[in-house]
Design an enzyme around this catalytic site. Structure first.
Site, PDB file in Angstrom:
ATOM      1  N   CYS A 305     -41.758  -7.756 -27.311  1.00 48.58           N
ATOM      2  CA  CYS A 305     -41.591  -9.052 -26.652  1.00 48.58           C
ATOM      3  C   CYS A 305     -41.546  -8.819 -25.138  1.00 48.58           C
ATOM      4  CB  CYS A 305     -40.299  -9.709 -27.132  1.00 48.58           C
ATOM      5  SG  CYS A 305     -39.931 -11.277 -26.293  1.00 48.58           S
ATOM      6  N   CYS A 307     -40.377 -11.133 -22.887  1.00 46.90           N
ATOM      7  CA  CYS A 307     -39.453 -12.054 -22.213  1.00 46.90           C
ATOM      8  C   CYS A 307     -38.524 -11.237 -21.314  1.00 46.90           C
ATOM      9  CB  CYS A 307     -38.645 -12.852 -23.239  1.00 46.90           C
ATOM     10  SG  CYS A 307     -37.219 -11.975 -23.900  1.00 46.90           S
TER      11      CYS A 307
END
Lengths: 376, 376
Positions: A305, A307
């Site tokens: 991920c 993020c």
């Protein structure tokens, strides 16, 4: 001025991908809408919500009418300007939250009288006032005011409630909405888990004609199996050339199952609410960051991920700031969760466009079955 | 590797401007250091803290040693990596917060035994263990462990306490710090409001020799007049070629008055703490955003501020999210306050460099005297 339109650009089985065009921008479908209850997606700056990949937000009419008030938001230039979000906003009708949050509700054919859960003040919400409030907010996608019972409920109760909602949609919502180019009014199908009632509701809505159609009255306690049972049929009852919106759903596997069955739009507080209580959604299921196993773990929540939470912080840090009740805990986990939900949507859009949805779905479930990485 | 150094680049009256160079970057002085108590500046992402103009953060040894623990942070790569802040970090010694937060304190010449305010666990903090903890954290600027009474206090109490702190600095802190190129150890002058004791303390510190000198034991209840009284003399007692740091200060006018008297560095929780309680600092004084006068006000907090809160939101929105207890309230107001504090610092650096500090100071006070904009 761009008018509101929906174009289906791909289909794989019943799963569809497409684009909703509005004067405020495009909404790629299937779309997940983060919930900005009180003119903010909790713990997020709006530019961060956009950075997760969200094309549209949901605002709650019930909350906004009570505080700060729809007239006030109108005077201040509308909800978009108020909350610094210039992309599309969908507002619910307020009906659902009157039923779940307000006290001393009195429901009649005219509408609902209730007391605010904030200060006990008395309010009235009806198909017409809901349209007016959503107009004052400046909502791009306006939902019909409806009413629905919690499930399980008898067919009689569900039918009675559904038929009143259909009368409301027919008599007031469409007319009260008026002629507003670039804005859309969505009808809401009811009927609980009863296929005949769902069909009756769909016919009533189609006879009126809407820019989009919601499948309402689900995610109210019926469980995933019953919900998928309804979704095996309900979307097909609605026009194929309009967006189909499943309200208040859901967990990642709910979302995938809904898209598989022909749903184009969804919303849920789950990613933001869970972010504030230390729950992170990942490709490998749910991670409870407060668990002591993470206290010394230098690894990110999910190495794939990108993020901010996963790019710059260890599980140990996330564990520490959650335990310390630091605001950055909710900020980072909400960001991660919203990003994960949007990543699923993006992956599904690509899989549908390339006719590989089934393989994608298998990989999705396999990743979850694998479970979280082993403790160090 | 860059060594730790301080270069004074300008002076106007007693006010100084310069630059501290460290391997992790430069610190423009006078500098305000936001406080990142528990490995986070509350309500802020670290990249946002940097965006406000902060060159350095302060971390609290007391909080970090208790949770998540200094050894843990060391195992995870140090505080900078842990909290995703790659610029310099100054850590306090823990002494001040042991005195203000912990219970069952027992102070001897060896150090302080105390119970954690979090879980009641027993700990020991001394000049040596404080050095060790700050080393484990990876602090760029390490503070000597000291002890100081709240003011007002008798000269006898202040002298006794100061002399123990000086013995600690001499016997343990400098030696325990060791040879750490690129890292700095700051001594802390004590002596309360007594000029003779301040002088005695300064001489003791200079005899040891530090990379920087703090004026400690102020902002502990003595009031601004008494504090400025001390600052009329104290900075001059410290070496002119080293940074002078006033600990725990303060309000904007405290900061300006301190810089005027020759202080180079300051820290305070005020901008972040006030941001979470709805207080905004502006050129025109303090704005209490919860005040009903803001509920319909479409104007920004400060039209000349370019922080996100002032660039994108109305006072009405800030009032709404504060009243609704939304996290974005603390996020936006903290950002604004930190930006305002950094803007003051930047303006003072420029004014000192151009020999216009006095005119700048007059304008600063005139702006505050003007008060907030009139309600609409």
């Amino acid at each position: 001025m761009t008018h509101f339109s929906f174009e289906k650009t791909g289909q794989d089985g019943k799963a569809r991908t497409g684009v909703i065009r509005t004067p405020r921008g495009q909404i790629r479908t299937p779309a997940f809408m983060p919930v900005g209850t009180a003119a903010t997606v909790k713990a997020m700056m709006p530019e961060s919500v956009a950075a997760t990949g969200a094309d549209i937000l949901l605002g709650n009419t019930y909350h906004l009418m009570l505080r700060p008030g729809a007239e006030r938001i109108d005077r201040l230039g509308g909800l978009h300007k108020f909350m610094n979000w210039d992309k599309p906003i969908l507002t619910d009708s307020g009906g659902f939250q009157v039923m779940s949050l307000a006290s001393l509700r009195k429901l009649t054919e005219d509408g609902v009288t209730f007391k605010s859960h904030i200060d006990g003040s008395k309010h009235f919400l009806s198909p017409e006032t809901s349209m007016e409030i959503q107009r004052l907010l400046g909502s791009d996608i306006v939902m019909c005011f409806d009413e629905c019972p919690a499930l399980p409920a008898s067919d009689e109760v569900v039918a009675k409630s559904m038929r009143m909602s259909m009368r409301w949609a027919a008599r007031w919502s469409r007319d009260a909405f008026g002629d507003r180019p670039g804005h859309a009014l969505f009808g809401i199908q009811q009927g609980g888990v009863n296929k005949d009632l769902r069909g009756e509701s769909a016919e009533a809505l189609k006879a009126i004609g809407f820019e989009g159609y919601a499948v309402g009255g689900l995610a109210v306690g019926e469980g995933q199996e019953a919900m998928f049972g309804v979704l095996d049929d309900a979307p097909d009852m609605l026009p194929a050339d309009k967006p189909r919106y499943l309200m208040g759903v859901g967990k990642p596997d709910d979302i995938v199952g809904a898209v598989k069955r022909g749903i184009d739009m969804m919303d849920c507080v789950l990613p933001s609410r869970s972010g504030r209580t230390g729950q992170a959604f990942t490709r490998h299921g749910v991670v409870n960051i407060k668990n002591a196993r993470h206290a010394d773990d230098p690894r990110p929540l999910d190495e794939k991920c990108n993020c901010p939470a996963c790019s710059h912080y260890s599980r140990a840090y996330l564990n520490h700031v959650f335990r310390s009740q630091e605001m950055i805990s909710g900020m980072l986990l909400t960001w991660h969760n919203l990003r994960y939900f949007q990543d699923i949507m993006q992956e599904m859009r690509e899989a549908i466009a390339t006719g590989t949805f089934e393989a994608w779905e298998q990989a999705f479930h396999a990743g979850r079955a694998q479970g979280d990485i082993e403790p160090l």
